[in-house]
Design an enzyme around this catalytic site. Structure first.
Site, PDB file in Angstrom:
ATOM      1  CG  ASP A  62      17.852  47.656 -27.030  1.00 24.95           C
ATOM      2  OD1 ASP A  62      18.558  48.663 -27.209  1.00 24.95           O
ATOM      3  OD2 ASP A  62      18.205  46.722 -26.299  1.00 24.95           O
ATOM      4  CG  ASN A 131      19.398  38.167 -18.559  1.00 19.53           C
ATOM      5  OD1 ASN A 131      20.028  38.698 -19.467  1.00 19.53           O
ATOM      6  ND2 ASN A 131      18.138  38.468 -18.290  1.00 19.53           N
ATOM      7  CG  HIS A 133      19.615  40.892 -22.089  1.00 23.35           C
ATOM      8  ND1 HIS A 133      19.014  41.350 -20.942  1.00 23.35           N
ATOM      9  CD2 HIS A 133      20.465  41.870 -22.465  1.00 23.35           C
ATOM     10  CE1 HIS A 133      19.472  42.550 -20.649  1.00 23.35           C
ATOM     11  NE2 HIS A 133      20.359  42.883 -21.550  1.00 23.35           N
ATOM     12  CD  GLU A 138      15.442  40.421 -20.555  1.00 19.12           C
ATOM     13  OE1 GLU A 138      16.506  39.787 -20.382  1.00 19.12           O
ATOM     14  OE2 GLU A 138      15.222  41.515 -20.021  1.00 19.12           O
TER      15      GLU A 138
HETATM   16  C1  GLP Z   1      20.978  46.577 -21.690  1.00 13.08           C
HETATM   17  C2  GLP Z   1      20.841  46.686 -23.233  1.00 13.08           C
HETATM   18  C3  GLP Z   1      21.760  45.725 -23.947  1.00 13.08           C
HETATM   19  C4  GLP Z   1      23.099  45.723 -23.235  1.00 13.08           C
HETATM   20  C5  GLP Z   1      22.960  45.106 -21.875  1.00 13.08           C
HETATM   21  C6  GLP Z   1      24.222  45.151 -21.026  1.00 13.08           C
HETATM   22  O1  GLP Z   1      19.806  46.347 -21.007  1.00 13.08           O
HETATM   23  N1  GLP Z   1      19.521  46.561 -23.772  1.00 13.08           N
HETATM   24  O2  GLP Z   1      21.880  46.092 -25.314  1.00 13.08           O
HETATM   25  O3  GLP Z   1      24.044  44.967 -23.963  1.00 13.08           O
HETATM   26  O4  GLP Z   1      21.838  45.582 -21.182  1.00 13.08           O
HETATM   27  O5  GLP Z   1      24.470  46.429 -20.532  1.00 13.08           O
HETATM   28  P1  GLP Z   1      25.876  46.861 -19.958  1.00 13.08           P
HETATM   29  O6  GLP Z   1      26.795  46.925 -21.130  1.00 13.08           O
HETATM   30  O7  GLP Z   1      25.665  48.235 -19.370  1.00 13.08           O
HETATM   31  O8  GLP Z   1      26.274  45.850 -18.969  1.00 13.08           O
END
Ligand code: GLP
Length: 255
Positions: A62, A131, A133, A138
């Site tokens: 993304d 959440n 995702h 989302e």
């Molecule tokens: C972000 C990314 C995801 C990621 C998630 C968790 O917003 N778009 O790909 O897995 O949130 O992030 P983190 O690993 O820093 O908790």
């Protein structure tokens, strides 16, 4: 696993074996803090085992819309710093959705075509949002979705605000691989660490398959591996069973 470092070593083992088996593999890579120990461990494996990474390609999940690629929070920048450079990938073979494109919806369709033209993703790295995702899909995202423009959930904007000077500077839209895109990868590896992920991990592994927890779709993938630390495992109902299975695995696995 006892620590995030062990989570990373175990996930890196899957990637290292894939690279050794197929040096022109297509890797799916993710941003966020969760995969960092994996990339660090993988960089070490690549150096120790002298693995050839020059033929690998990579596709990121993304990108924010409207954030210049040289901004230190853009995923172009983050992937370059955390994946491309440490793993010694050819930057020309590393792809990130074009969040600055004039027509992001068309850029999403082009991204799908590029993944397909590369032969599809062999192993996809995933983190999970608090959440549930995956990528930026989302809760309520279509489980069949492909790469497209999404509006970030207020919780995601709030979670990511710490990376920006002000919450008002966090982009509100993104271009993300869809859940259907992610499910098309031949193998999925999801990593999660810390108590803040315990609810999401329990929901994805043991809850119903539901758009309310996009990561729960992993239950429908024939080759998905979830690697988590103790804190992230805290709310799993069948935790003892998973430990029993792990301790009684007959297939070869790292120490
Ligand atoms: C972000 C990314 C995801 C990621 C998630 C968790 O917003 N778009 O790909 O897995 O949130 O992030 P983190 O690993 O820093 O908790």
């Amino acid at each position: 696993m006892p620590t995030p470092e062990r989570v990373g070593e175990l996930a890196a083992d899957i990637f290292a074996r894939q690279i050794a088996k197929k040096p022109d593999s297509v890797l799916g890579v993710a941003t966020g803090s969760s995969p960092l120990t994996t990339y660090q461990a993988l960089a070490k494996r690549i150096a120790d085992e002298n693995l050839d990474t020059s033929q690998l390609s990579a596709f990121a999940l993304d990108e924010y819309i409207g954030l210049p690629y040289d901004h230190d929070q853009s995923y172009h920048y983050v992937i370059n710093e955390t994946v491309t450079k440490p793993l010694g990938l050819d930057p020309a073979r590393v792809h990130v959705p074009a969040g600055m494109a004039e027509n992001p919806a068309e850029a999403g369709r082009e991204y799908e075509r590029a993944i397909e033209a590369a032969g599809g993703v062999d192993v996809q790295m995933l983190g999970v949002g608090g959440n549930g995702h995956i990528g930026f899909n989302e809760p309520s995202s279509s489980l069949a979705s492909r790469t497209r423009v999404k509006t970030l959930a207020p919780k995601t904007v709030a979670d990511n605000a710490r990376f920006f000077d002000k919450a008002s500077l966090v982009p509100t839209h993104c271009l993300t691989q869809g859940i259907g895109t992610i499910m098309s990868a031949r193998r999925l590896v999801l990593v999660a660490n810390g108590a803040s992920k315990a609810d999401a991990v329990a929901a994805l592994a043991e809850g119903p398959v539901s758009a309310m927890c996009p990561a729960s779709v992993l239950q429908m993938h024939e080759r998905a591996t979830v690697i988590i630390d103790e804190a992230a495992a805290a709310k799993l109902q069948l935790r003892e069973y998973y430990e029993y299975v792990w301790n009684n695995k007959t297939v070869q696995r790292p120490e």
